[in-house]
Design a protein around this motif. Structure first.
Motif, short mmCIF file in Angstrom:
data_model
loop_
_atom_site.label_atom_id
_atom_site.label_comp_id
_atom_site.label_asym_id
_atom_site.label_seq_id
_atom_site.Cartn_x
_atom_site.Cartn_y
_atom_site.Cartn_z
N UNK A 96 12.21 -7.56 -6.59
CA UNK A 96 12.14 -7.48 -4.98
C UNK A 96 11.34 -6.38 -4.50
N UNK A 97 10.49 -6.50 -3.74
CA UNK A 97 9.65 -5.58 -3.05
C UNK A 97 8.37 -5.35 -3.50
N UNK A 98 8.08 -6.58 -4.40
CA UNK A 98 6.88 -6.25 -5.01
C UNK A 98 5.65 -7.22 -4.19
N UNK A 99 4.67 -6.67 -3.98
CA UNK A 99 3.82 -7.22 -2.77
C UNK A 99 2.39 -7.00 -3.32
N UNK A 100 1.62 -7.92 -3.06
CA UNK A 100 0.06 -7.98 -3.04
C UNK A 100 -0.11 -7.49 -1.68
N UNK A 101 -0.98 -6.46 -1.68
CA UNK A 101 -1.42 -6.04 -0.40
C UNK A 101 -2.49 -6.70 0.18
N UNK A 102 -2.54 -7.47 1.18
CA UNK A 102 -3.31 -8.36 1.74
C UNK A 102 -3.76 -8.09 3.26
N UNK A 103 -3.58 -6.57 3.65
CA UNK A 103 -3.73 -6.18 4.90
C UNK A 103 -5.35 -5.28 4.66
N UNK A 104 -6.23 -5.61 5.35
CA UNK A 104 -7.33 -4.81 5.25
C UNK A 104 -7.31 -3.75 6.05
N UNK A 105 -6.60 -3.47 6.72
CA UNK A 105 -6.44 -2.36 7.51
C UNK A 105 -5.66 -1.17 6.82
N UNK A 106 -5.24 -1.14 5.75
CA UNK A 106 -4.43 -0.43 4.65
C UNK A 106 -5.32 0.11 3.63
N UNK A 107 -5.27 1.43 3.17
CA UNK A 107 -6.05 1.82 1.81
C UNK A 107 -5.54 1.22 0.77
N UNK A 108 -4.52 0.36 0.52
CA UNK A 108 -4.17 -0.39 -0.61
C UNK A 108 -4.63 -1.68 -0.61
N UNK A 109 -5.57 -2.25 0.30
CA UNK A 109 -5.92 -3.62 0.48
C UNK A 109 -6.28 -4.14 -0.75
N UNK A 110 -5.75 -5.33 -1.24
CA UNK A 110 -6.12 -6.01 -2.40
C UNK A 110 -5.69 -5.25 -3.63
N UNK A 111 -4.39 -4.92 -3.66
CA UNK A 111 -3.91 -4.26 -5.03
C UNK A 111 -2.23 -4.65 -4.76
N UNK A 112 -1.74 -4.54 -5.91
CA UNK A 112 -0.19 -4.64 -6.08
C UNK A 112 0.47 -3.33 -5.51
N UNK A 113 1.51 -3.63 -4.82
CA UNK A 113 2.28 -2.55 -3.94
C UNK A 113 3.60 -2.77 -4.05
N UNK A 114 4.61 -1.77 -4.61
CA UNK A 114 6.15 -2.14 -4.38
C UNK A 114 6.67 -1.20 -3.41
N UNK A 115 7.39 -1.81 -2.41
CA UNK A 115 7.82 -0.93 -1.52
C UNK A 115 8.16 -1.93 0.01
N UNK A 116 7.83 -0.98 0.95
CA UNK A 116 7.86 -2.25 2.30
C UNK A 116 6.83 -2.96 2.61
N UNK A 117 6.85 -4.08 3.34
CA UNK A 117 5.86 -4.92 3.67
C UNK A 117 4.79 -4.35 4.07
N UNK A 118 3.46 -4.54 3.32
CA UNK A 118 2.26 -3.72 3.96
C UNK A 118 1.46 -4.44 5.12
N UNK A 119 2.09 -5.47 5.59
CA UNK A 119 1.66 -6.11 6.84
C UNK A 119 0.49 -6.95 6.54
N UNK A 120 0.14 -7.49 7.57
CA UNK A 120 -0.94 -8.49 7.46
C UNK A 120 -0.40 -9.85 6.98
#
Length: 281
Positions: free
Chosen positions: A174-198
């Protein structure tokens, strides 16, 4: 006519004498019949001819054989052998192709390089592409699969447990995301935590697509662009009858076979393009 009769009679006489060998003349002496010397000479000539060596028959010309081809004289021709831009150390390549740019169906082929030749690792597999097919200049959210040559991420992910891959493996939680929010620094990478948005994807909830998937390193590292060039391009499990948002999808059993085959030591690459465009790569 008389002369002819006399000549015939003489011949008959000679033949008779040759059969008997001799006749008695008026003097009682054994005399050779007329013409006997000629017959003896003829016999001697025949005897001499019999002693001559038998002529050697003239040899018949033999048909020439085509030269035997030398081993390794030609290379096998297949889609992998058409590629020209792979790194020198790459000995595994996946080719994903379709009949054109606008179709969402295609095939995946896997090849290994041995002795300088590319040979198929498996039979060709049916694949699903983005809803709008291939595109040379993909952007975020356009539902296309990017063309080009790409490496794979160092970690393979999945909702299910490790199927036996040679890469690192992360079982999604749970809370494993793929960040597809181009407005964030972690755009286009694996992320664990709160929803990065977009348009970020909740990886642990996307089933069956993400039961297993490999990351295709498109736009990794991210290149600044406006609009953004796109994110989250994976090789994942297909859903029957459905295209993808830009990824490449296989039937689960085919995907597992490919993921187990991939070897980071072989520096594998994936090439994605319409069949007519493979020579570009």
């Amino acid at each position: 006519m008389r002369a002819l009769r006399r000549s015939a009679l003489a011949v008959l006489t000679v033949l008779a004498l040759s059969a008997c060998g001799a006749v008695t003349g008026e003097q009682g002496a054994v005399e050779q019949a007329p013409g006997a010397a000629d017959l003896v000479e003829a016999r001697d000539q025949l005897a001499r001819r019999a002693d001559l060596p038998t002529p050697t028959p003239t040899a018949r010309p033999t048909a020439s054989r085509p030269p035997t081809p030398k081993p390794g004289g030609s290379k096998t021709t297949n889609d992998a052998s058409r590629l020209r831009t792979l790194p020198a150390g790459t000995t595994q390549v996946i080719v994903v192709k379709a009949n054109g740019f606008g179709t969402s169906t295609g095939t995946l082929q896997a090849f290994s390089k041995r002795g300088g030749n590319w040979t198929p690792a498996f039979d060709s597999m049916p694949a699903r592409l983005g809803t709008k097919g291939f595109k040379d200049s993909k952007v975020e959210g356009d539902l296309t699969t990017p063309t080009g040559v790409y490496s794979f991420g160092g970690t393979i992910y999945g909702i299910a447990g490790n199927p036996g891959v040679r890469y690192g493996y992360h079982k999604l939680v749970a809370n494993d995301w793929w960040n597809e929010n181009p407005a964030t620094d972690g755009y286009n990478s694996f992320f664990h935590g709160a929803d990065p948005g977009g348009a970020s994807e909740a990886l642990w909830e996307t089933n069956p697509q993400y039961r297993y998937f490999a990351v295709i390193n498109y736009n990794i590292p991210v290149r600044e662009a406006n609009p953004p060039r796109g994110s989250g391009i994976f090789l994942h499990v297909s859903v029957p009858g459905r295209s993808t948002a830009g990824c490449v999808a296989l039937v689960e059993s085919d995907l597992v076979k490919v993921l187990r085959w991939l070897d980071p030591a072989a520096k594998p690459r994936i090439v994605m393009a319409p069949a007519s465009e493979l020579d570009r790569y």
